[in-house]
Scaffold this active site. Structure first.
Site, PDB file in Angstrom:
ATOM      1  CE  LYS A  23      -2.748   0.776   3.715  1.00  0.00           C
ATOM      2  NZ  LYS A  23      -2.522   2.097   4.321  1.00  0.00           N
ATOM      3  CG  ASP A 316       0.218   0.017   9.435  1.00  0.00           C
ATOM      4  OD1 ASP A 316      -0.190   0.851  10.269  1.00  0.00           O
ATOM      5  OD2 ASP A 316       0.664   0.336   8.320  1.00  0.00           O
ATOM      6  NE  ARG A 347      -5.554   0.115  12.938  1.00  0.00           N
ATOM      7  CZ  ARG A 347      -4.835   0.221  11.825  1.00  0.00           C
ATOM      8  NH1 ARG A 347      -3.518   0.254  11.878  1.00  0.00           N
ATOM      9  NH2 ARG A 347      -5.431   0.287  10.647  1.00  0.00           N
ATOM     10  NE  ARG A 389      -2.910  -1.998   8.326  1.00  0.00           N
ATOM     11  CZ  ARG A 389      -2.570  -2.396   7.091  1.00  0.00           C
ATOM     12  NH1 ARG A 389      -2.718  -3.655   6.741  1.00  0.00           N
ATOM     13  NH2 ARG A 389      -2.076  -1.536   6.220  1.00  0.00           N
TER      14      ARG A 389
HETATM   15  C1  S3P Z   1       2.355   4.834   6.259  1.00  0.00           C
HETATM   16  C2  S3P Z   1       2.918   5.161   7.449  1.00  0.00           C
HETATM   17  C3  S3P Z   1       2.375   4.728   8.742  1.00  0.00           C
HETATM   18  C4  S3P Z   1       1.411   3.563   8.595  1.00  0.00           C
HETATM   19  C5  S3P Z   1       0.446   3.767   7.472  1.00  0.00           C
HETATM   20  C6  S3P Z   1       1.181   3.960   6.158  1.00  0.00           C
HETATM   21  C7  S3P Z   1       2.954   5.355   5.018  1.00  0.00           C
HETATM   22  O1  S3P Z   1       1.706   5.807   9.333  1.00  0.00           O
HETATM   23  O2  S3P Z   1       0.712   3.357   9.788  1.00  0.00           O
HETATM   24  O3  S3P Z   1      -0.434   2.669   7.336  1.00  0.00           O
HETATM   25  O4  S3P Z   1       2.621   4.854   3.917  1.00  0.00           O
HETATM   26  O5  S3P Z   1       3.772   6.270   5.105  1.00  0.00           O
HETATM   27  P1  S3P Z   1       2.467   6.946  10.185  1.00  0.00           P
HETATM   28  O6  S3P Z   1       3.449   7.566   9.310  1.00  0.00           O
HETATM   29  O7  S3P Z   1       1.394   7.904  10.572  1.00  0.00           O
HETATM   30  O8  S3P Z   1       3.042   6.221  11.350  1.00  0.00           O
END
Ligand code: S3P
Length: 435
Positions: A23, A316, A347, A389
């Protein structure tokens, strides 16, 4: 809301799985492809709702993005050729879309309004908007710049040196993107290293960045060139089935072409620390991101402690790790994970509540959870809180409960893993029913 009943009790998981594309990397490929001039060809793109919102936003900015399944082509005049959108830019449930777009739009030539769904509209944007404001960004909403909807009036920016108070790849990436369009050299320094997909991909698109310890520097005024991006499988999606294989007797699953970026592999460290059988084969670095095949099979599990620098490497995965901990002998402590409270839902509260409904012994703490195991879980009616999730955690729980699990709204799983239940059915032996 589509309620879903899942009954896979006592099934064993066996076989090989190619999980959908990562993702984080899929978002960044479309973003950098749109910032760059020329053509970018992406394969292995995640066709989940979050990444499709990113595609939709760039189409509204006049970038030509075409998609055939998991192949995406981006043709852009470069960001100076973007059009002022005639509609709001809707990020849906996607925090990555919203935060990274703030950094991109701040230094663009267009004015736009960024919105999100009911969950995203409650999540904090100041972590990005405030450092961007110190670069000269013009970002405004009804009550300051913390909550969507926000109006971003693109304009000229100046470089900053930013010490990140929280470990967040979204914040880091937003500032680096803004830095591409700022006068001078922008630096971002992290206390704890977060995922580095943006840094890696900036280089793939021809940008020059400097990485030194926990600091990344980018000089403003660079132009990017379209390129080819191959997206590996998402280890955060694989994690659900890795946990399932580790905790169900007789299971053995191989995950092919899954991303193994060390800033993302905390789940493997935890599985290993808990006693799971893990092997990694066919490792490669040929696509700008490490990937390989991960083999996971069942064994008896013991509790562990998860905190500190490990947290951003598995942030995550903590909902599914909490479920795993209910099956491990002894106590598992999750700490320093207060960021979980501002994810798609809180969460910590949500996982604690849902695990308790199945009979788990779990305590909520300010910054994590304490879980005692092993506990036999019973089927229950679970809530997803609109959080993909949480929905997938409930689906995996149904493998070990006596009695079925129902999920109040499983459609949120489409956010990151549209074929989740198909893959569960494919691996489950015997697949009992799935209504
Ligand atoms: C992500 C960073 C994370 C993660 C999110 C995707 C990203 O968040 O939890 O699902 O793609 O940069 P944070 O940067 O807020 O920790």
């Amino acid at each position: 809301m589509a309620m879903k009943k899942v009954e896979f009790q006592q099934a064993t998981l066996q076989g090989e799985l190619v999980v959908p594309g990562d993702k984080s990397i899929s978002h960044r490929a479309v973003m950098l492809g749109s910032i760059a001039e020329g053509k970018t060809e992406i394969s292995g793109f995640l066709d989940g709702e979050d990444c499709l919102q990113t595609v939709d936003i760039f189409q509204k900015l006049g970038v030509v993005v075409t998609r055939e399944g998991t192949n995406v082509t981006v043709e852009s005049p470069g960001m100076n050729g973007w059009q002022t959108p005639t509609e709001e830019l809707y990020a849906g449930n996607s925090g990555t879309t919203a935060r990274l777009m703030l950094g991109i739009l701040a230094g663009s030539r267009v004015t736009s309004v960024l919105t999100g769904d009911q969950y995203l509209s409650k999540r904090p944007m100041n972590r990005v908007a405030l450092p961007l404001a110190s670069m000269g960004a013009n970002i405004a909403g009804e009550e300051g710049s913390n909550l969507l909807p926000l109006t971003i009036t693109g304009g000229s920016l100046v470089a900053i040196d930013y010490d990140m108070p929280i470990a967040s790849a979204q914040v880091k990436s937003a500032i680096l993107f803004a830095g591409l369009n700022a006068e001078g050299t922008t630096s971002v320094t992290e206390q704890t290293v977060s995922r580095d997909h943006t840094e890696r991909m900036l280089e793939q698109f021809g940008a020059s960045i400097q990485r030194e310890g926990n600091t990344v520097r980018v000089e403003g005024g660079q132009s990017l060139r379209g390129t080819t991006v191959k997206v590996p499988g998402d280890i955060s999606s694989a994690a659900f089935f890795m946990v399932a294989a580790a905790m169900t007797k007789g299971s053995a699953v191989s995950f092919k072409d899954v991303g193994l970026n060390p800033t993302r592999t905390g789940i493997l460290d935890v599985l290993q620390a808990m006693g799971a059988n893990i092997q990694i084969t066919e490792q490669s670095d040929s696509i700008g991101e490490p990937f390989g095949t991960v083999h996971v099979s069942h064994s008896t599990l013991r509790g562990t402690e998860i905190g500190g620098e490990l947290i951003p490497r598995l942030i995550d995965e903590l909902p599914i790790i909490a479920l795993l901990a209910t099956q491990a002998e002894g106590t598992t402590v999750i700490k320093n994970a207060e960021e979980l409270r501002v994810k798609e839902t809180d969460r910590i509260a949500a996982v604690t509540a849902e695990l308790k409904k199945m009979g788990a012994q779990v305590e909520e703490t300010e910054d994590g959870m304490i879980i005692h195991g092993p506990t036999a879980l019973t089927g229950a009616s679970l809530a997803s809180y609109g959080d993909h999730r949480l929905g997938m955690m409930a689906g995996i729980a149904s493998l070990i409960t006596t009695g079925p699990v129902t999920i109040d709204d499983a459609s949120c799983i489409n956010i990151s893993y549209p074929r989740f239940f198909d893959d569960l059915e494919k691996l489950a032996v015997p697949a009992i029913t799935n209504g």
